[in-house]
Enzyme design. Structure first.
Site, short mmCIF file in Angstrom:
data_model
loop_
_atom_site.label_atom_id
_atom_site.label_comp_id
_atom_site.label_asym_id
_atom_site.label_seq_id
_atom_site.Cartn_x
_atom_site.Cartn_y
_atom_site.Cartn_z
N ILE A 468 -35.03 131.90 34.39
CA ILE A 468 -35.72 130.73 34.93
C ILE A 468 -35.37 130.62 36.41
O ILE A 468 -34.22 130.83 36.79
CB ILE A 468 -35.30 129.45 34.19
CG1 ILE A 468 -35.77 129.48 32.74
CG2 ILE A 468 -35.85 128.20 34.90
CD1 ILE A 468 -35.28 128.33 31.89
N HIS A 469 -36.35 130.28 37.21
CA HIS A 469 -36.11 130.17 38.64
C HIS A 469 -36.58 128.80 39.11
O HIS A 469 -37.61 128.32 38.64
CB HIS A 469 -36.91 131.25 39.38
CG HIS A 469 -36.65 131.27 40.85
ND1 HIS A 469 -35.46 131.70 41.39
CD2 HIS A 469 -37.42 130.88 41.89
CE1 HIS A 469 -35.53 131.60 42.72
NE2 HIS A 469 -36.71 131.10 43.04
N PRO A 470 -35.91 128.12 39.99
CA PRO A 470 -34.61 128.48 40.52
C PRO A 470 -33.50 127.78 39.74
O PRO A 470 -33.54 126.58 39.55
CB PRO A 470 -34.67 127.95 41.95
CG PRO A 470 -35.60 126.78 41.87
CD PRO A 470 -36.49 126.96 40.68
N GLU A 474 -29.84 132.11 36.27
CA GLU A 474 -30.61 133.34 36.44
C GLU A 474 -29.78 134.43 37.13
O GLU A 474 -30.13 135.61 37.09
CB GLU A 474 -31.91 133.09 37.21
CG GLU A 474 -31.71 132.72 38.66
CD GLU A 474 -33.02 132.55 39.42
OE1 GLU A 474 -33.96 133.32 39.18
OE2 GLU A 474 -33.09 131.64 40.27
N CYS A 494 -33.89 134.55 48.16
CA CYS A 494 -34.16 133.54 47.15
C CYS A 494 -33.68 133.99 45.78
O CYS A 494 -33.89 135.11 45.40
CB CYS A 494 -35.64 133.28 47.14
SG CYS A 494 -36.22 132.22 45.84
#
Ligand code: FAD
Ligand code: NDP
Length: 494
Positions: A468-470, A474, A494
């Site tokens: 899952i971002h952000p 992760e 990122c």
């Protein structure tokens, strides 16, 4: 000696000694399965006179009040961060913890939970007796009720008596110091605090006390967080030091004395030489000892490990006496954690009354240390993995990152304080042996990995699932730098 297959009749199918995490779970599950169950729970007051209700350590003087105080401390950090996120009118310097209010609210919650346990036992048909239980013979338990000596018999007995803080053999320890049994209900502000010990309890308490604004020192006998990955333990300590906790390393207390003004003089010795310093509160967090000696185990023929005072058991949690079991903190070799006590209690009840053959497995138990920079881990530390499969068979992936939560904070603009380490066995297609995470919400991040490690997850499996971002979790999917490869572990972009 009698066995449960005897034709003897007993007043209860199951007697549980101790109504803490393990005992209550076992009693409730046995009640659910239709057994006639009795649960004893009694708290002997601490040397300072602190006592509490049903539910054991976790609810009353452990996990729950600790986590609430950790949360109170974290809110202080959020107040400090607020202006960096555009909040006006928030002044960290003006904000101050009201210790009495915090204690009162924490205790109200604890009492509510403890009271709830009574109702839960009742709803499962479990009889609860608030008395100290001890063995009279292998099937008979003795106790005192309203001054009267009584006995009761059970077909199976489960020892779930847990432990209490260990007082080091240092003059003045019992007279002048407190432990985690007392801290969460302390009626006055702790002031300048010394925490003796360097494991879970000491570091967690020192962490929240510092963040709540108290001048806090940790006295470390040897290393931080024995049994944990030492590289990460050092990072935990370094973060605490940067954020105001003082450390006295390789130092041990030799005497505690009280001055007339109430301050405690701590004499210590070690790397810092012979030292004397005054504190308002001294918290001893030097481990826990199971309260097995009060059980009169000899009357039942149950063996106890003389050094640890813990009880050895087989894979079914049975002691050397086949119908007497031991679960939770008092069991030799079991991790001293609430979820392990609960699960082993449930599994045992299902074996005894539900026809189950399941045995408790103690590998791949996730755990989190709720220090200001939280540390969650599952599986083996790097050093232990190397001991197990040989140094050349271990490959470690690691990465540092700046939690987005802190990225624009002037207060906490510390680059790369988040850290992930994945310890793998090269000889088994990089099967993950240990997963370590340092950063916000460590317990939430690491909790869900238990089934994966149990099922033999490999490093490439981590990469092949989508994260899952952000979020910080992760980083576990994305970590790619091999430790020792010469490539920087710092995350870019990122
Ligand atoms: P306990 O919960 O200790 O219960 C045993 C009960 O039996 C007690 O009520 C005791 O008074 C009673 N008893 C003992 N002898 C007798 C007798 N003879 N007759 C009648 N009653 C008796 N674990 C986590 O997983 N996460 C955490 O965040 C966490 N934080 C913690 C923080 C602190 C400060 C501490 C001290 C512990 C923490 N733990 C944590 C550990 C966790 O609390 C214990 O592992 C867990 O409570 C053990 O459960 P148990 O059932 O074995 O014993
Ligand atoms: P531990 O047994 O884990 O650690 C004891 C600490 O005290 C060690 O640092 C030890 O040092 C030190 N120590 C022991 N004796 C002395 C002495 N005489 N003088 C100075 N230092 C001494 O105990 P804790 O009380 O921290 O925790 C007990 C258990 O409770 C943990 O094992 C854990 O399972 C559970 N717990 C879990 C939590 C969680 O899940 N977040 C939180 C809190 C507790 P040394 O390393 O040199 O022996």
């Amino acid at each position: 000696m009698a066995t449960p297959s005897d034709s003897g009749t007993y007043e209860y199918d199951l007697i549980v000694i101790g109504g803490g995490s393990g005992g209550v779970a076992c009693a409730k599950a046995a009640g659910d399965a239709g057994a006639k169950v009795l649960c004893f729970d009694y708290v002997t007051p601490s040397p300072r006179g602190t006592s509490w209700g049903l539910g054991g350590t976790c609810v009353n003087v452990g996990c729950i009040p600790k986590k609430l105080m950790h949360r109170a401390a974290a809110i202080g950090g959020d107040i400090a961060d607020a202006p960096s996120f555009g909040w006006e009118g928030v002044d960290r310097k003006a904000a101050k913890i009201n210790w009495s209010e915090l204690v009162q609210r924490v205790q109200n919650h604890v009492r509510k939970l403890s009271f709830g346990y009574r109702g839960e036992l009742r709803s499962k048909g479990v009889t609860y007796i608030p008395a100290i239980a001890s063995f009279k013979d292998p099937h008979t338990i003795a106790y005192k009720q309203r001054g009267e000596d009584k006995t009761v018999t059970g077909k199976y007995i489960v020892i779930a008596c847990g432990g209490r803080p260990t007082y080091p053999d240092v003059p003045g320890a019992k007279e002048y110091c407190i432990t985690s049994d007392d801290l969460f209900s302390l009626s006055t502000e702790p002031g300048k605090v010394l925490c003796v010990g360097a494991s879970y309890v000491s570091l967690e308490c020192a962490g929240f006390l510092t963040e709540l604004g108290f001048d806090t020192t940790v006295m470390v006998r040897s290393i931080l967080l024995r049994g944990f990955d030492q590289e990460i333990a050092e990072k935990v300590g370094a973060y605490m030091e940067e954020h105001g906790t003082k450390f006295q390393k390789e130092q041990t207390p030799v005497a505690f004395a009280k001055k007339e003004d109430g301050k405690i003089i701590v004499k210590s010795t070690g790397k810092l030489g012979d030292k004397e310093e005054e504190f308002d509160t001294v918290l001893l967090a030097t481990g826990r000892t199971p309260v097995t000696e009060a059980l009169n185990l000899e009357a039942a023929g149950v063996k106890m490990d003389a050094r640890t005072k813990k009880i050895p058991v087989d894979k079914t949690a049975a002691t050397n006496v086949p119908f007497i079991y031991c679960i939770g903190d008092a069991q030799l070799g079991a991790p001293e954690l609430t979820p392990t006590a609960i699960l082993s209690g449930k599994i045992l009840a299902k074996r005894l009354f539900g026809g189950s053959l399941e045995e408790m497995v103690y590998t791949d138990v996730p755990t989190a240390v709720f220090t200001p920079l939280e540390y969650g881990s599952i599986g083996l530390p790097e050093e232990k993995a190397k001991d197990v499969v040989g140094e050349s068979n271990v490959v470690v992936y690691h990465g540092s990152f700046t939690p987005l939560e802190w990225a624009i904070s002037d207060e906490r603009s510390h680059e790369g304080e988040g850290y992930v380490k994945v310890v793998c066995d090269k000889t088994r297609e990089e099967t993950v042996m240990g997963l370590h995470y340092l950063g916000p919400n460590a317990a939430e991040v690491i909790n869900g990995w238990a089934p994966s490690l149990r099922l033999g997850v490999r490093k490439r499996d981590l990469e092949r699932v989508v994260g899952i971002h952000p979020c910080c979790a992760e980083e576990i999917n994305n970590v790619s730098v091999i430790k020792g490869s010469g490539v920087s572990e710092a995350k870019g972009g990122c």
